[in-house]
Design an enzyme around this catalytic site. Structure first.
Site, short mmCIF file in Angstrom:
data_model
loop_
_atom_site.label_atom_id
_atom_site.label_comp_id
_atom_site.label_asym_id
_atom_site.label_seq_id
_atom_site.Cartn_x
_atom_site.Cartn_y
_atom_site.Cartn_z
N LYS A 1 0.71 -1.26 -0.05
CA LYS A 1 0.20 -0.03 -0.04
C LYS A 1 0.88 1.12 -0.08
O LYS A 1 1.54 1.45 0.82
CB LYS A 1 -0.97 0.12 1.10
N GLU B 1 -19.49 -4.41 10.56
CA GLU B 1 -20.51 -3.72 11.40
C GLU B 1 -21.61 -4.56 12.16
O GLU B 1 -22.04 -4.14 13.33
CB GLU B 1 -21.18 -2.64 10.51
N ARG C 1 -25.55 -0.98 7.55
CA ARG C 1 -25.29 -2.21 7.23
C ARG C 1 -25.37 -3.21 8.44
O ARG C 1 -25.64 -4.50 8.29
CB ARG C 1 -23.69 -2.64 7.01
#
Length: 661
Positions: free
Chosen positions: A301, A395, A423
């Site tokens: 990344k 979540e 969610r």
């Protein structure tokens, strides 16, 4: 350009020193026929474009630098859009946008009227699915391949590019289970960089880390099983006699793909995700397998940008997104007199207040779903790590985890963005509200969040929570009220309670060291006036105060201004009095009008038989998804400004005066 490092994937020097192949790539078809070396050069040029452009304007940064070779490899092999390439979330899809005809518009990304921050089916035929929430691409892939099999659309290959962070989400596991069970020939390219926004957590993250650290683990399951039974000194025979359980346990330790193989998904990896040739070979092999295949690619990344690449996990987390101009070489600015400290953000205020509440009450804990810094819980993580929980991009589990802690007598605070809390709706209904558990929901990013756009606007939480029994809903007008509401929520012992607050800078008022709780369901009159009552909720109070000033200065109207503070329960006594004493009752909120705070006020008046005698005007978000752009621009677009409210109210009041006269 500050911080750029040479790529190991091909190319020599900067783009200005050689012929730039990228300028000839106007669509995926232009990649066909290029050699592996040329494709590697294109990938590096895409990386340089992202560093130059996003470094100037800001935007999602680190993950995109890590997927340049993957995007080039996929588009060089596949025939998009007939073949479907699905990018989970979209933090990693800028190279895909560059290669699919949007190269010259990258500088507009996340700007008002510019490119969408994530993939959007309305923007390009190559964006097969829209996504701003994680963990969805595998489900789309399974469905699209099944639709092809049934003849609903033209047949083609389907590849889902999924980050290892997204695989901490439960819906991704549901899709993996379904993919293996249906035996559909899809390819799941696992982009494994050890990060989502923050470092990944959980058992699966540890498994991937072990695989990354053992690059020689590229054995087929059959080879491992055969080798186990041929160990010398009689060990192999003993393993054979001990049966399948021991063999499977040993294979699980040594065979990196066993997790996926047991779900009937073939596994290829670990592949260097910055080697175009290696990625192409692995994906080509997977496409011909006629079964679901996981291609496990290791990436970095922030690849090609030294502060991210060389800064370890901390550097990668810091450079998940870049602020405008944050990585450019610039001469030091001339020294200026020191300015007063900037106003804190609501997120920072909440994070510090939660630490204080944890120190006050040993039962208080904080829970985040992979958004520690985004919710301010990184402060709790640093100060009181044993009171901090990160459950990953999950979540639903976060809310269930909070419910379980509440059952045991803890005081959990689930700090989840308004848009992401959607969610976990079933868990809020079934596991928290139904059981009347003492869970606190701290909903950051309520209202219009800006550049991330409609996938991230917190536009619906008032509407989707207000209809639920047992829950209390409140919103602060400033940072002082935020800390008072957090104290109120944690002292409340009669069920769940939720507070919403906006993204960005707070108002700048003093924050009390020992916050006083507020009475549940009691509004506050900020200014007494006549004719018009402006009732704001949360950010709407700021708009109401601005509108009141303009009404007084420009139109000679001195309205009453009220901070509702609570959407559920409403301060019925005050609202009914306002309706009786004023010509016009105005509600202001930064939420979808349908089912929002204003709707609650109208329902109250209707229930009391006053619907036909009281004029109510509601200001809020319209019945559509609001685009991306700076919040101030978006609020002007939807009419959620003091100027717009004042003009509309004056028009209504003055027109009525003329009619009466």
């Amino acid at each position: 350009m500050s911080g750029r490092v040479d790529s190991t994937s091909g190319g020599t020097g900067g783009a200005a020193e050689r012929r730039r192949l990228l300028d000839r790539i106007d669509g995926p078809a232009d990649l066909k026929g290029l050699s592996d070396e040329e494709l590697a050069q294109v990938a590096q040029e895409v990386r340089e474009l992202i560093i130059d452009t996003i470094g100037e304007i800001g935007g999602h940064f680190g993950a995109n630098l890590g997927t340049c070779e993957i995007a080039v490899a996929l588009h060089s092999l596949l025939d998009s859009p007939r073949d479907k390439i699905l990018w989970d979330v979209g933090h990693q899809a800028y190279p895909h946008k560059v290669l699919t005809g949007r190269r010259d518009h990258l500088h507009t990304i996340r700007k008002y009227g510019g490119l969408a921050p994530f993939c959007s089916i309305f923007e390009s035929e190559h964006d097969i699915m829209g996504a701003g929430h994680a963990s969805t691409a595998i489900s789309y892939a399974v469905a699209l391949k099944e639709a092809m099999r049934k003849g609903y659309c033209e047949d083609g290959h389907v590849v889902a590019v999924v980050g290892d962070g997204a695989l901490t989400g439960g819906v991704a596991f549901e899709a993996l289970h379904n993919a293996g069970g249906m035996e559909l020939p899809i390819v799941i390219l696992l982009n494994d960089n050890g990060m989502s926004i923050a470092p990944n957590v959980g058992a699966l993250a540890r498994l991937f880390n072990r695989l990354r650290l053992n690059p020689k683990l590229h054995h087929a399951r059959e080879d491992i099983e055969d080798a186990l039974t041929k160990l010398p000194l009689g060990i192999g025979e003993r393993i054979e006699r001990l049966g399948p359980i021991l063999k499977e346990s040993l294979k699980a330790y040594w065979a990196p793909g066993l997790f996926f193989e047991e779900l009937n998904l073939a596994y290829v990896g670990v592949i260097d995700g910055h080697d175009v040739r290696a990625v192409r070979e692995a994906v080509r092999e997977a496409l011909h397998a006629e079964r679901p295949v996981v291609v496990h690619c290791k990436t970095i990344k922030g690849k090609g940008f030294a502060p991210a690449e060389e800064g370890g996990l901390e550097g990668m987390e810091k450079w998940h997104a870049a602020k405008a101009g944050s990585i450019l070489n610039r001469a030091p600015a001339p020294k200026k007199p020191p300015k007063p400290s900037p106003k804190p953000t609501y997120t920072e205020v909440f994070g510090r207040a939660l630490v204080a509440e944890c120190r006050r009450d040993p039962r208080v804990v904080g829970i985040t779903a992979a958004m520690n810094s985004g919710t301010g819980l990184n402060i709790l993580q640093r100060e009181l790590p044993d009171r901090y929980y990160d459950v990953g991009i999950a979540e639903q589990h976060a809310v269930l985890f909070a419910a379980g802690l509440a059952l045991a007598g803890a005081k959990p605070v689930a700090a989840i963005y308004s848009t992401f809390l959607q969610r976990a709706y079933d868990q809020i209904v079934h596991d928290v509200c139904l059981q009347r558990l003492n869970v606190v929901f701290a909903m950051d990013r309520a209202g219009l969040v800006g550049d991330d756009g409609p996938t991230h606007h917190g536009a619906f939480d008032i509407s989707y929570l207000r209809c639920l029994p047992h829950i209390v809903l409140m919103a602060p007008r400033d940072e002082a009220m935020l800390v008072r509401m957090l104290r109120t929520a944690l002292l409340y012992d009669d069920g769940p309670i939720a507070l919403r607050y906006p993204r960005g800078e707070a108002v700048g008022v003093p924050i009390p060291e020992d916050p006083e709780p507020i009475e549940i369901g009691r509004a506050e009159v900020l200014a007494a006036g006549e004719r018009v009552a402006l009732v704001g909720y949360g950010f709407g109070v700021r708009v109401a105060l601005e509108a009141a000033d303009l009404l007084g200065e420009v139109h000679g109207i001195e309205p009453t201004v009220v901070d509702a503070r609570f959407c559920k329960p409403l301060d019925e006594e005050l609202l009914l009095r306002l309706a009786a004493e004023h010509e016009l009752l105005v509600t202001i909120e930064e939420n979808q009008l349908a089912g929002g705070f204003g709707s609650a006020v109208v329902e109250l008046l209707s229930d009391k038989g006053l619907a036909g005698t009281t004029r109510v005007v509601r200001f809020g978000l319209p019945d559509r998804f609001v685009t991306h752009g700076a919040p101030a621009l978006l609020r002007r677009e939807v009419g959620l400004t003091g100027e717009h409210v004042a003009a509309r109210v004056a028009e209504l009041v003055l027109a009525r005066s003329e009619f009466v006269a």
